[in-house]
Design an enzyme around this catalytic site. Structure first.
Site, mmCIF file in Angstrom:
data_model
loop_
_atom_site.group_PDB
_atom_site.id
_atom_site.type_symbol
_atom_site.label_atom_id
_atom_site.label_comp_id
_atom_site.label_asym_id
_atom_site.label_seq_id
_atom_site.Cartn_x
_atom_site.Cartn_y
_atom_site.Cartn_z
ATOM 1 N N GLU A 274 55.355 53.947 37.939
ATOM 2 C CA GLU A 274 56.011 54.216 36.655
ATOM 3 C C GLU A 274 57.531 54.084 36.785
ATOM 4 O O GLU A 274 58.121 54.470 37.787
ATOM 5 C CB GLU A 274 55.651 55.638 36.209
ATOM 6 C CG GLU A 274 56.301 56.095 34.926
ATOM 7 C CD GLU A 274 56.096 57.573 34.665
ATOM 8 O OE1 GLU A 274 56.292 57.984 33.513
ATOM 9 O OE2 GLU A 274 55.751 58.322 35.607
ATOM 10 N N LYS A 339 52.345 54.632 26.799
ATOM 11 C CA LYS A 339 51.832 55.969 27.114
ATOM 12 C C LYS A 339 51.560 56.767 25.841
ATOM 13 O O LYS A 339 52.416 56.878 24.974
ATOM 14 C CB LYS A 339 52.837 56.702 28.002
ATOM 15 C CG LYS A 339 52.365 58.040 28.529
ATOM 16 C CD LYS A 339 53.415 58.661 29.444
ATOM 17 C CE LYS A 339 52.971 59.998 29.991
ATOM 18 N NZ LYS A 339 54.012 60.629 30.840
ATOM 19 N N CYS A 397 51.496 58.210 34.444
ATOM 20 C CA CYS A 397 51.904 59.539 34.909
ATOM 21 C C CYS A 397 50.789 60.556 34.693
ATOM 22 O O CYS A 397 49.664 60.331 35.104
ATOM 23 C CB CYS A 397 53.209 59.952 34.242
ATOM 24 S SG CYS A 397 54.004 61.357 35.071
#
EC number: 2.3.1.269
Length: 525
Positions: A274, A339, A397
């Protein structure tokens, strides 16, 4: 029992449960410590004497476990006031109603109260792990990592099955402790146990069935349909340090080449973590064509002749996303996933369009911007060395900690989960291992391979039974070439029926409340 003694027992239980969770001393925690802590919680609440005391004690338990096990949230740069301070205080108050309900469940008959206690505990962990403010850390499943046969049934129930059976076991042991504490001798103790034999026998039988199922699953050989030869890079750099932007990319490129050279075999895919490219790749392809100056990124892609997954911001009009890019060897954008589950108040600030909210956050932490949540569950696809198309998704994440996010990504057609993460800011072993332990349940729930590429750890490949296939040491610049097994897309019972267990428990509790009120009304007449 006096309040001080109840509080002392809750304090000890908080410490024990925190040691059950992965920590700085025990990397993967201790099931014995965790279960012991829950037994003491049950015993303390059972004897605390009032609903108000139970609410306070449970609020303290939840908030103190959060503080002890997630202390590393204080290292989240400017956000510590939210990530640790405000969250600890919030958990104290949010958990209090559940403490009230837990005590209410303990006023039922001895044969029933362990089941109601476990059901309410399950609903607490479900509530804690769902929605915008969700944080699925500090939960009962986290103490079970080393109990591999015991956790295999989550492909039926999701981790919610563990959120029920673990406190149920603890409640039964708590009942045994209660019987022992109030027995004058061993004869009286064993006589007391016969009065609670129903929950003890049922729970023992349930644990036996769960372990038989797990042992059976572990004994069955799973044959991969194909493999995805993957280079996983752990650069051990800080992507938030803009002064190291070029060096960070060069480090990742060097580690990628090192893994390919060591394997002496062309990979199917390279995975960086990330935020590896902090300047948005989209609309800045020319920028990456000249940087780093002595080894431009797009030239690196051409040299390796391999598609890459890389974390980089994505800007669409006025909206900014924390994204994962799939790039071709020519540097073309093949697809982008944004995300969906953002870190509350750190990555995403609600009502940020409101001027009052903007002023408040500008004053408090010095800024008022953040990411926008993505809306689409994307599946990427590439061909491997065998010419077979492999479909995979890229939760970003802490998205790999959320069953619902990964379940929806999987159900979109994924065959492999590839997580990219930046946890280097935590600076602790416990943070890295906790994240992994929470995430590894996704592999078992969905019976799919999980790949984690992080910038400092824990980078790992996990098979559909939760077994570690390949990993790298924490906080070291390293890379690995690994053959990731691909088992084809299929839906487990949990993937098909999702959160059926907490929904069922909620309906049972609502029905029970209805019956209680009906009985009370009948008793008055």
């Amino acid at each position: 029992m006096r309040f001080f003694l109840s509080f002392f027992i809750i304090f000890i239980s908080s410490v024990l449960f925190s040691f059950g969770i992965p920590n700085e001393i025990l990397n993967f925690g201790s099931a014995i410590a965790g279960f012991s802590g829950l037994v003491l919680v049950y015993y303390a609440l059972l004897n605390c004497g009032s609903h108000k005391r139970a609410a306070f004690l449970y609020g303290f338990f939840v908030s103190f476990v959060h503080l002890m096990s997630s202390f590393w949230l204080a290292f989240f740069e400017d956000f510590a006031i939210f990530t640790l301070g405000a969250s600890t205080l919030a958990y104290f108050f949010i958990a209090m109603p559940f403490g009230f309900l837990l005590y209410h469940s303990l006023q039922k008959r001895e044969n029933l109260r362990p089941f109601f206690f476990a059901a309410i505990w399950l609903l607490w962990e479900f509530a804690k792990s769902t929605g915008f403010l969700a944080y699925p850390w500090g939960t009962a499943p986290m103490i079970c990592f080393n109990l591999k046969p015991f956790i295999q049934f989550v492909d039926i129930t999701g981790v919610w099955g563990l959120s029920f059976i673990v406190p149920l076991i603890a409640a039964c042991l708590g009942e045994a402790l209660q019987t022992y504490a109030y027995s004058a001798n061993s004869k009286a103790f064993f006589k007391g146990l016969t009065e609670i034999k129903s929950p003890l026998i049922f729970t023992a039988f349930l644990v036996l069935i769960i372990n038989i199922y797990g042992i059976t699953i572990l004994s069955i050989e799973m044959k991969p349909a194909t493999f995805l030869n993957t280079v996983i890079v752990q650069q051990n750099t800080d992507p938030w340090d803009n002064s190291q932007f070029e060096e960070n990319i060069k480090t990742s490129q060097a580690l990628s080449r090192k893994a390919i050279f060591s394997a002496n075999k062309k990979p199917d895919l390279i995975v960086w973590s990330e935020s590896s490219l902090i300047v948005p790749y989209k609309d800045n392809e020319d920028f990456y064509g000249i940087l780093p100056y002595d080894d431009p990124f797009t030239r690196f892609l051409a040299d390796t002749d391999t598609p890459i997954i890389v974390g980089s911001p994505y800007i669409d009009g006025k909206k900014q996303y924390n994204a994962a890019y799939l790039l071709s060897p020519e540097g073309k954008i093949l697809d982008i996933y944004s995300k969906i589950q953002l870190v509350p108040f750190a990555e995403y600030i609600p009502f940020i369009d409101n001027p009052l909210v903007v002023r408040f956050f500008d004053k408090l932490v010095g800024f008022s911007s953040g990411w926008n949540p993505g809306t689409e569950y994307k599946v990427f696809g590439i061909k491997n060395s065998e010419g077979k198309t492999v479909n995979f998704t890229v939760p970003i994440c802490f998205e790999d900690a959320f069953p619902a996010v990964c379940l929806n990504l999987h159900n979109a057609g994924s065959e492999v989960l590839i997580n990219i993460t930046n946890d280097s800011w935590s600076k602790t072993k416990s943070a890295e291992y906790q994240h992994f332990v929470v995430a590894h349940f996704r592999a078992i729930e969905l019976r799919t391979t999980l790949v984690r590429s992080t910038n400092s750890g824990y980078s790992v490949v996990v098979d559909p039974k939760g077994k570690i296939i390949s990993d790298m040491p924490l906080f070291e610049a390293e890379s690995v070439y690994t053959e990731v097994p691909v088992y084809g897309h299929k839906k487990t019972f949990y993937a098909s029926y999702k959160d059926w267990l907490p929904i069922m428990m909620f309906l049972i509790l609502i029905f029970n409340i209805f019956l209680e009120k009906r009985r009370a009304k009948t008793a008055r007449f």
